[in-house]
Write a protein that holds these residues in place. Structure first.
Motif, mmCIF file in Angstrom:
data_model
loop_
_atom_site.group_PDB
_atom_site.id
_atom_site.type_symbol
_atom_site.label_atom_id
_atom_site.label_comp_id
_atom_site.label_asym_id
_atom_site.label_seq_id
_atom_site.Cartn_x
_atom_site.Cartn_y
_atom_site.Cartn_z
ATOM 1 N N TRP A 50 38.139 29.924 14.755
ATOM 2 C CA TRP A 50 37.963 31.355 14.486
ATOM 3 C C TRP A 50 36.636 31.650 13.800
ATOM 4 O O TRP A 50 36.103 32.752 13.902
ATOM 5 C CB TRP A 50 39.129 31.885 13.634
ATOM 6 C CG TRP A 50 39.231 31.274 12.260
ATOM 7 C CD1 TRP A 50 39.972 30.187 11.905
ATOM 8 C CD2 TRP A 50 38.577 31.709 11.065
ATOM 9 N NE1 TRP A 50 39.813 29.904 10.569
ATOM 10 C CE2 TRP A 50 38.967 30.833 10.026
ATOM 11 C CE3 TRP A 50 37.700 32.756 10.760
ATOM 12 C CZ2 TRP A 50 38.508 30.959 8.714
ATOM 13 C CZ3 TRP A 50 37.239 32.890 9.455
ATOM 14 C CH2 TRP A 50 37.645 31.999 8.448
ATOM 15 N N TYR A 51 36.059 30.662 13.111
ATOM 16 C CA TYR A 51 34.818 30.895 12.370
ATOM 17 C C TYR A 51 33.563 30.529 13.162
ATOM 18 O O TYR A 51 32.453 30.556 12.630
ATOM 19 C CB TYR A 51 34.824 30.121 11.051
ATOM 20 C CG TYR A 51 35.169 28.650 11.187
ATOM 21 C CD1 TYR A 51 34.321 27.763 11.826
ATOM 22 C CD2 TYR A 51 36.367 28.150 10.668
ATOM 23 C CE1 TYR A 51 34.634 26.426 11.953
ATOM 24 C CE2 TYR A 51 36.691 26.811 10.785
ATOM 25 C CZ TYR A 51 35.821 25.954 11.427
ATOM 26 O OH TYR A 51 36.134 24.628 11.553
ATOM 27 N N CYS A 52 33.721 30.169 14.435
ATOM 28 C CA CYS A 52 32.568 29.760 15.248
ATOM 29 C C CYS A 52 31.549 30.896 15.337
ATOM 30 O O CYS A 52 31.902 32.055 15.575
ATOM 31 C CB CYS A 52 33.036 29.371 16.649
ATOM 32 S SG CYS A 52 31.687 28.816 17.721
ATOM 33 N N PHE A 53 30.266 30.551 15.156
ATOM 34 C CA PHE A 53 29.219 31.574 15.175
ATOM 35 C C PHE A 53 28.770 31.923 16.594
ATOM 36 O O PHE A 53 27.934 32.805 16.789
ATOM 37 C CB PHE A 53 28.008 31.126 14.348
ATOM 38 C CG PHE A 53 27.346 29.872 14.842
ATOM 39 C CD1 PHE A 53 26.378 29.924 15.827
ATOM 40 C CD2 PHE A 53 27.695 28.637 14.316
ATOM 41 C CE1 PHE A 53 25.768 28.769 16.292
ATOM 42 C CE2 PHE A 53 27.091 27.474 14.771
ATOM 43 C CZ PHE A 53 26.127 27.541 15.765
ATOM 44 N N VAL A 54 29.310 31.221 17.599
ATOM 45 C CA VAL A 54 28.945 31.514 18.990
ATOM 46 C C VAL A 54 29.825 32.651 19.514
ATOM 47 O O VAL A 54 31.053 32.567 19.446
ATOM 48 C CB VAL A 54 29.122 30.271 19.882
ATOM 49 C CG1 VAL A 54 28.741 30.594 21.326
ATOM 50 C CG2 VAL A 54 28.298 29.104 19.355
ATOM 51 N N PRO A 55 29.227 33.713 20.039
ATOM 52 C CA PRO A 55 30.031 34.804 20.606
ATOM 53 C C PRO A 55 30.931 34.302 21.734
ATOM 54 O O PRO A 55 30.542 33.417 22.503
ATOM 55 C CB PRO A 55 28.975 35.787 21.136
ATOM 56 C CG PRO A 55 27.737 35.486 20.354
ATOM 57 C CD PRO A 55 27.778 34.007 20.093
ATOM 58 N N ASP A 56 32.104 34.867 21.834
ATOM 59 C CA ASP A 56 33.083 34.398 22.819
ATOM 60 C C ASP A 56 32.560 34.486 24.253
ATOM 61 O O ASP A 56 32.873 33.640 25.089
ATOM 62 C CB ASP A 56 34.380 35.201 22.692
ATOM 63 C CG ASP A 56 35.083 34.935 21.363
ATOM 64 O OD1 ASP A 56 34.841 33.862 20.774
ATOM 65 O OD2 ASP A 56 35.864 35.799 20.913
ATOM 66 N N ASN A 57 31.755 35.503 24.547
ATOM 67 C CA ASN A 57 31.279 35.671 25.923
ATOM 68 C C ASN A 57 30.217 34.644 26.314
ATOM 69 O O ASN A 57 29.831 34.559 27.475
ATOM 70 C CB ASN A 57 30.726 37.088 26.126
ATOM 71 C CG ASN A 57 29.455 37.330 25.330
ATOM 72 O OD1 ASN A 57 29.339 36.904 24.179
ATOM 73 N ND2 ASN A 57 28.497 38.020 25.927
ATOM 74 N N LEU A 58 29.751 33.847 25.347
ATOM 75 C CA LEU A 58 28.765 32.809 25.658
ATOM 76 C C LEU A 58 29.414 31.431 25.814
ATOM 77 O O LEU A 58 28.718 30.429 25.942
ATOM 78 C CB LEU A 58 27.691 32.750 24.563
ATOM 79 C CG LEU A 58 26.830 34.000 24.393
ATOM 80 C CD1 LEU A 58 25.765 33.757 23.325
ATOM 81 C CD2 LEU A 58 26.173 34.404 25.705
ATOM 82 N N LYS A 59 30.725 31.395 25.811
ATOM 83 C CA LYS A 59 31.426 30.109 25.884
ATOM 84 C C LYS A 59 31.979 29.808 27.277
ATOM 85 O O LYS A 59 32.707 28.838 27.453
ATOM 86 C CB LYS A 59 32.589 30.089 24.884
ATOM 87 C CG LYS A 59 32.162 30.226 23.428
ATOM 88 C CD LYS A 59 33.374 30.239 22.513
ATOM 89 C CE LYS A 59 32.981 30.419 21.067
ATOM 90 N NZ LYS A 59 34.163 30.470 20.174
ATOM 91 N N ASN A 60 31.641 30.624 28.252
ATOM 92 C CA ASN A 60 32.286 30.480 29.561
ATOM 93 C C ASN A 60 31.383 29.894 30.643
ATOM 94 O O ASN A 60 31.712 29.946 31.825
ATOM 95 C CB ASN A 60 32.829 31.834 30.027
ATOM 96 C CG ASN A 60 31.736 32.883 30.143
ATOM 97 O OD1 ASN A 60 30.554 32.569 30.012
ATOM 98 N ND2 ASN A 60 32.127 34.127 30.385
ATOM 99 N N LEU A 61 30.222 29.353 30.273
ATOM 100 C CA LEU A 61 29.303 28.711 31.221
ATOM 101 C C LEU A 61 28.875 29.633 32.358
ATOM 102 O O LEU A 61 28.620 29.183 33.472
ATOM 103 C CB LEU A 61 29.940 27.440 31.808
ATOM 104 C CG LEU A 61 30.089 26.259 30.851
ATOM 105 C CD1 LEU A 61 30.746 25.090 31.550
ATOM 106 C CD2 LEU A 61 28.740 25.832 30.299
ATOM 107 N N SER A 62 28.794 30.904 32.083
ATOM 108 C CA SER A 62 28.348 31.848 33.100
ATOM 109 C C SER A 62 26.849 31.684 33.343
ATOM 110 O O SER A 62 26.065 31.500 32.408
ATOM 111 C CB SER A 62 28.644 33.281 32.644
ATOM 112 O OG SER A 62 27.966 34.211 33.460
ATOM 113 N N ASP A 63 26.447 31.762 34.615
ATOM 114 C CA ASP A 63 25.022 31.677 34.946
ATOM 115 C C ASP A 63 24.235 32.852 34.371
ATOM 116 O O ASP A 63 23.008 32.792 34.264
ATOM 117 C CB ASP A 63 24.833 31.642 36.469
ATOM 118 C CG ASP A 63 25.291 30.321 37.068
ATOM 119 O OD1 ASP A 63 25.349 29.333 36.312
ATOM 120 O OD2 ASP A 63 25.597 30.284 38.269
#
Length: 241
Positions: free
Chosen positions: A4-17
Motif C-alpha cells: 500500500w505504501y509503494c511510491f509507484v502509481p498503480d497505472n505504471l505497474k501494468n507493463l503497458s507500452d
C-alpha cells in the motif's frame, strides 16, 4: 505483492507500452555510457527485478564484455516473494552471477511478523516464511546480500517482543550478524499513496507506528551487538556463519 505504501502509481505497474519501453542490456549500457558517465552504480529496481532473474546476469556479462565491470557496481532489489532465480537460471548461471565481484542484492522484508507482512504487502503469511529461506539460499551461493525492512504496522501490540522475535528468526535461520545488514526504511506519504490511504484508514496510524517500531528495533540491536560491531562498515559485516 501489492504494498500500500509503494511510491509507484498503480497505472505504471501494468507493463503497458504507453508507459514503458523495452531495452536490451546492450542498450542500457549504451545509454549509461552516453548520458551517465559520472555514475558508478546501476540500480535494478522495480517492482521486483527477480521476476526476470536473467536481467542482472545479462547486464554483468555486457559490462564484462566491454571491460566496464570494474567501473560499475550492479545493485538489484529483491522483494523475496519469488524464487525465479532458482527456477529459471542454471546452477552454473547462478554461480556465475554470485562470483561477479561488483554485484550486490538488497532484499526487502515487508514486515517483521505474519501480521505486519500481510498488512503491508497483502500476501499470505506463507510468503513471509519463504522469504527467510530464499535469502539464506542467496548467502549459501555466495551473493553479497543486504537487507531492508519496512516497519509500518497497524498494531504496536507487544512491539518489542515482536521485533525481538524477528531478530531471533533472522539470526537462527539466516545469519547471526545479518540484522546489522538490515536497514529500516522509513515510509512517507507520496502522491500515489494518497488514494490508497483513503481506502485504508489504518495506514496513517501505520506510518506513525513505524516510529515506535524503529525505536524498538534500535534498542534490540544494541542489546544483541557491541558498539564496535554496530559501527562496522556494512559491507564488512560477516554473513556466513
Amino acid at each position: 505483492m501489492n504494498c500500500w505504501y509503494c511510491f509507484v502509481p498503480d497505472n505504471l505497474k501494468n507493463l503497458s507500452d504507453q508507459n514503458s519501453k523495452w531495452f536490451s542490456t546492450s542498450e542500457i549500457v549504451d545509454h549509461l555510457e552516453m548520458q551517465c558517465k559520472d555514475k558508478t552504480v546501476i540500480d535494478l529496481s522495480g517492482g521486483n527485478p527477480e521476476l526476470t532473474p536473467e536481467w542482472p546476469l545479462w547486464l554483468a556479462r555486457e559490462l564484462k564484455k566491454r571491460n566496464l565491470d570494474k567501473k560499475y557496481y550492479i545493485w538489484s532489489d529483491d522483494t523475496l516473494s519469488t524464487e525465479s532465480m532458482f527456477t529459471y537460471l542454471s546452477e552454473d548461471e547462478i554461480k556465475e552471477l554470485a562470483s561477479y565481484k561488483n554485484y550486490g542484492k538488497v532484499c526487502c522484508f515487508k514486515g517483521f511478523d505474519e501480521e505486519s507482512y500481510e498488512y503491508n504487502c497483502m500476501l499470505k503469511k506463507e510468503f513471509y516464511y519463504k522469504s527467510f529461506k530464499t535469502l539464506k539460499k542467496y548467502i549459501e551461493y555466495g551473493f553479497d546480500v543486504y537487507g531492508y525492512i519496512t516497519l509500518t504496522t497497524n498494531s504496536i501490540r507487544n512491539i518489542k517482543e515482536r521485533i525481538a522475535n524477528f531478530m531471533d528468526k533472522v539470526q537462527k535461520e539466516i545469519s547471526f550478524y545479518f540484522p546489522l545488514r538490515i536497514i529500516p526504511l522509513k515510509i512517507f506519504q507520496f502522491t500515489p499513496t494518497m488514494g490508497r490511504m483513503i481506502k485504508n484508514p489504518d495506514s496513517k496510524k501505520a506510518i506513525d507506528n513505524q516510529n515506535i517500531a524503529i525505536k524498538a528495533w534500535c534498542d534490540e540491536i544494541k542489546k544483541r551487538f557491541t558498539t564496535e560491531e554496530i559501527q562496522q562498515n556494512i559491507c564488512e559485516i560477516k554473513i556466513k556463519d
